[in-house]
Design a protein around this motif. Sequence first.
Motif, PDB file in Angstrom:
ATOM      1  N   LYS A 207     -35.048  42.231   5.414  1.00 46.33           N
ATOM      2  CA  LYS A 207     -34.573  43.721   5.060  1.00 46.33           C
ATOM      3  C   LYS A 207     -34.535  43.830   3.363  1.00 46.33           C
ATOM      4  O   LYS A 207     -34.770  44.979   2.935  1.00 46.33           O
ATOM      5  CB  LYS A 207     -32.997  43.748   5.342  1.00 46.33           C
ATOM      6  N   THR A 208     -34.235  42.891   2.762  1.00 47.73           N
ATOM      7  CA  THR A 208     -34.267  42.946   1.236  1.00 47.73           C
ATOM      8  C   THR A 208     -35.543  43.164   0.571  1.00 47.73           C
ATOM      9  O   THR A 208     -35.792  44.150  -0.296  1.00 47.73           O
ATOM     10  CB  THR A 208     -33.537  41.452   0.512  1.00 47.73           C
ATOM     11  N   THR A 209     -36.559  42.666   1.069  1.00 44.18           N
ATOM     12  CA  THR A 209     -38.011  42.702   0.472  1.00 44.18           C
ATOM     13  C   THR A 209     -38.237  44.230   0.903  1.00 44.18           C
ATOM     14  O   THR A 209     -39.055  45.058   0.283  1.00 44.18           O
ATOM     15  CB  THR A 209     -38.959  41.743   1.145  1.00 44.18           C
ATOM     16  N   SER A 210     -38.180  44.578   2.332  1.00 48.37           N
ATOM     17  CA  SER A 210     -38.496  46.006   2.682  1.00 48.37           C
ATOM     18  C   SER A 210     -38.082  47.052   2.087  1.00 48.37           C
ATOM     19  O   SER A 210     -38.701  48.127   1.693  1.00 48.37           O
ATOM     20  CB  SER A 210     -38.168  46.226   4.445  1.00 48.37           C
ATOM     21  N   SER A 211     -36.572  46.910   1.724  1.00 50.91           N
ATOM     22  CA  SER A 211     -35.854  47.842   0.902  1.00 50.91           C
ATOM     23  C   SER A 211     -36.636  48.172  -0.371  1.00 50.91           C
ATOM     24  O   SER A 211     -36.821  49.222  -0.920  1.00 50.91           O
ATOM     25  CB  SER A 211     -34.489  47.886   0.561  1.00 50.91           C
ATOM     26  N   ARG A 212     -37.010  46.969  -1.161  1.00 56.13           N
ATOM     27  CA  ARG A 212     -37.548  47.122  -2.371  1.00 56.13           C
ATOM     28  C   ARG A 212     -38.895  47.524  -2.293  1.00 56.13           C
ATOM     29  O   ARG A 212     -39.372  48.425  -3.079  1.00 56.13           O
ATOM     30  CB  ARG A 212     -37.681  45.496  -2.963  1.00 56.13           C
ATOM     31  N   ILE A 213     -39.811  47.230  -1.231  1.00 50.77           N
ATOM     32  CA  ILE A 213     -41.318  47.917  -1.191  1.00 50.77           C
ATOM     33  C   ILE A 213     -40.772  49.334  -0.941  1.00 50.77           C
ATOM     34  O   ILE A 213     -41.814  49.908  -1.397  1.00 50.77           O
ATOM     35  CB  ILE A 213     -41.834  47.048   0.119  1.00 50.77           C
ATOM     36  N   LEU A 226     -47.592  48.616   6.263  1.00 50.99           N
ATOM     37  CA  LEU A 226     -48.410  47.528   6.367  1.00 50.99           C
ATOM     38  C   LEU A 226     -47.629  46.306   5.806  1.00 50.99           C
ATOM     39  O   LEU A 226     -47.667  45.100   6.384  1.00 50.99           O
ATOM     40  CB  LEU A 226     -49.467  47.911   5.997  1.00 50.99           C
ATOM     41  N   ILE A 227     -47.039  46.295   4.542  1.00 48.76           N
ATOM     42  CA  ILE A 227     -46.743  45.279   3.988  1.00 48.76           C
ATOM     43  C   ILE A 227     -45.493  44.903   4.606  1.00 48.76           C
ATOM     44  O   ILE A 227     -45.090  43.523   4.668  1.00 48.76           O
ATOM     45  CB  ILE A 227     -46.679  45.728   2.551  1.00 48.76           C
ATOM     46  N   VAL A 228     -44.510  45.716   5.139  1.00 48.31           N
ATOM     47  CA  VAL A 228     -43.419  45.408   5.701  1.00 48.31           C
ATOM     48  C   VAL A 228     -43.487  44.576   6.909  1.00 48.31           C
ATOM     49  O   VAL A 228     -42.756  43.636   7.164  1.00 48.31           O
ATOM     50  CB  VAL A 228     -42.504  46.705   5.879  1.00 48.31           C
ATOM     51  N   LYS A 229     -44.590  45.039   7.704  1.00 49.77           N
ATOM     52  CA  LYS A 229     -44.663  44.273   8.967  1.00 49.77           C
ATOM     53  C   LYS A 229     -45.512  43.140   8.639  1.00 49.77           C
ATOM     54  O   LYS A 229     -45.015  41.842   9.418  1.00 49.77           O
ATOM     55  CB  LYS A 229     -45.906  45.225   9.789  1.00 49.77           C
ATOM     56  N   GLY A 230     -46.139  42.797   7.790  1.00 47.89           N
ATOM     57  CA  GLY A 230     -46.721  41.601   7.196  1.00 47.89           C
ATOM     58  C   GLY A 230     -45.689  40.702   6.779  1.00 47.89           C
ATOM     59  O   GLY A 230     -45.545  39.323   7.223  1.00 47.89           O
ATOM     60  N   VAL A 231     -44.611  41.078   6.020  1.00 45.00           N
ATOM     61  CA  VAL A 231     -43.592  40.291   5.598  1.00 45.00           C
ATOM     62  C   VAL A 231     -42.750  40.082   6.932  1.00 45.00           C
ATOM     63  O   VAL A 231     -42.218  38.801   6.887  1.00 45.00           O
ATOM     64  CB  VAL A 231     -42.687  41.191   4.747  1.00 45.00           C
ATOM     65  N   GLN A 232     -42.428  40.903   7.690  1.00 41.62           N
ATOM     66  CA  GLN A 232     -41.705  40.338   9.120  1.00 41.62           C
ATOM     67  C   GLN A 232     -42.190  39.360   9.811  1.00 41.62           C
ATOM     68  O   GLN A 232     -41.763  38.219  10.281  1.00 41.62           O
ATOM     69  CB  GLN A 232     -41.616  41.721   9.871  1.00 41.62           C
ATOM     70  N   VAL A 233     -43.699  39.394  10.179  1.00 42.54           N
ATOM     71  CA  VAL A 233     -44.555  38.353  10.851  1.00 42.54           C
ATOM     72  C   VAL A 233     -44.384  36.911   9.860  1.00 42.54           C
ATOM     73  O   VAL A 233     -44.075  36.001  10.508  1.00 42.54           O
ATOM     74  CB  VAL A 233     -45.875  38.824  10.883  1.00 42.54           C
ATOM     75  N   ALA A 234     -44.405  37.018   8.559  1.00 45.70           N
ATOM     76  CA  ALA A 234     -44.424  35.959   7.729  1.00 45.70           C
ATOM     77  C   ALA A 234     -42.927  35.022   8.092  1.00 45.70           C
ATOM     78  O   ALA A 234     -43.165  33.859   7.922  1.00 45.70           O
ATOM     79  CB  ALA A 234     -44.655  36.215   6.351  1.00 45.70           C
ATOM     80  N   PHE A 235     -42.059  35.951   7.510  1.00 43.37           N
ATOM     81  CA  PHE A 235     -40.658  35.404   7.609  1.00 43.37           C
ATOM     82  C   PHE A 235     -40.299  34.748   8.995  1.00 43.37           C
ATOM     83  O   PHE A 235     -39.848  33.647   9.045  1.00 43.37           O
ATOM     84  CB  PHE A 235     -39.779  36.505   7.016  1.00 43.37           C
TER      85      PHE A 235
END
Length: 451
Positions: A207-213, A226-235
């Motif tokens: 959530k923190t990373t997504s809000s900043r993106i 795309l970046i948010v979904k990649g971050v979700q899968v990674a975390f």
Amino acid sequence: MRGPDDAVAETRRDFDEVISIGSDVLGQVQATIEGLLRTWNLYQIGIALALLLLAHILRAVLGPRIRAWMGARHDWPKWRLRILAIIHQRLRAIFFVGLIWATIFVMREVTWPSRSYLLSIIGTLAFAWLTIVFLTRLIKSPTLRKFVRYGAWAYVTLLILNLLEPAEQLLDSAGFTVGEIRFSLLLLIQALVILGVLITLARFLTKTTSSRIKANEDISPSMQVLIVKGVQVAFYGAAFFLGVRALGIDLTGLAVLSGAIGVGIGFGLQKVVSNLVSGVIILLDKSIKPGDVISLGDTFGWINSLGARYVSVVTRDGREYLIPNEDLITGQVVNWSHSNEFVRLDIYFGTAYHDNPHDVRRIAIEAAQSVDRVLTNRNTVCHIVNFGDSSVDYILRFWIKDPTGGLTNIRGNVYLALWDAFQENGISIPFPQREVKVLEGEMPKPATPNP
């Protein structure tokens, strides 16, 4: 090679071990209960109950006054008022913890410390439970909050009562072994705790990373998704694998089984996988993005969100269509705002043959440009397209830049402006007319059929 008798013998040994450990735990619990029933311990229990009653009375007397004092602090920040509200909800427990530790301090000063031993245990439990309540308030999910709170209460209680090690032995004895991995109730509880903590941490970081993106205006909306979904899968993937490794489970032994399961799932979920891959392609080629106005078949609306499996399209009537990503890849999609927001619209009309076509074209262009949403900085044109049976047919072309505002309504407004302009200038809109003539005389008799 092991036979059935060996398996039965191993199961019997495990069962006997569970019974033995359970008996030891029950013995310790029974000894604890017998110790609590001693005379001075009963006095301490009575003191604790009296302090609890006193805390309840203080809560009833001081609670409304504290609440009124809090209500007068309107100028305080919201986070401070929220903390005060949480404290007000737990006033009884706060009063009880303060009273019992004050009593313990007095008893240690005026009598033997051993006479406040049970009160110390009760005070420690009360303080630990109250601390857990305040810490778990940071968890937003009510279900997860209750799960963590009750689990922490149970763990702290066993730890303070010195029953943690026997409880671990009892939970570990209730299990079975598959190859080199032993599954037990203790492993299950540890897995739930570790995975719960890691998933909560992964959710917070996501959530923190997504809000900043999303706050970065230099990144396009499609790339943000795309970046948010990649971050979700990674975390979340990292949380799962770290949790499994922390439990001591070797994933290499499950590689063959997971591969076979993956093949079976792949055949059964071909559409799902196709939609997932199509979603990634849509995000990479930026063919559509949130906010675009598209047409797909009879569906016309704007992109609300891009999902992993589908795209949410909201129409003018408030309906939300969930269109699979595969349909957007394989079907013909009209993106009204792909490269820019300008959209040209065409409407058709006809006038009578006795009306001057030059005047009709001029009046039609002026009428269209008088409508609010029609752009005046782009040419509005009107052309003759056909000499019909009863009218001269025209096409009127004009531009707008807000397709999200709707297309049918702007066409209707332009038609209405044409109607008013034609009425003012005496231009008629013809419609087909037919004349029916009835001839006088005797009607011909129908022919009689041959017998």
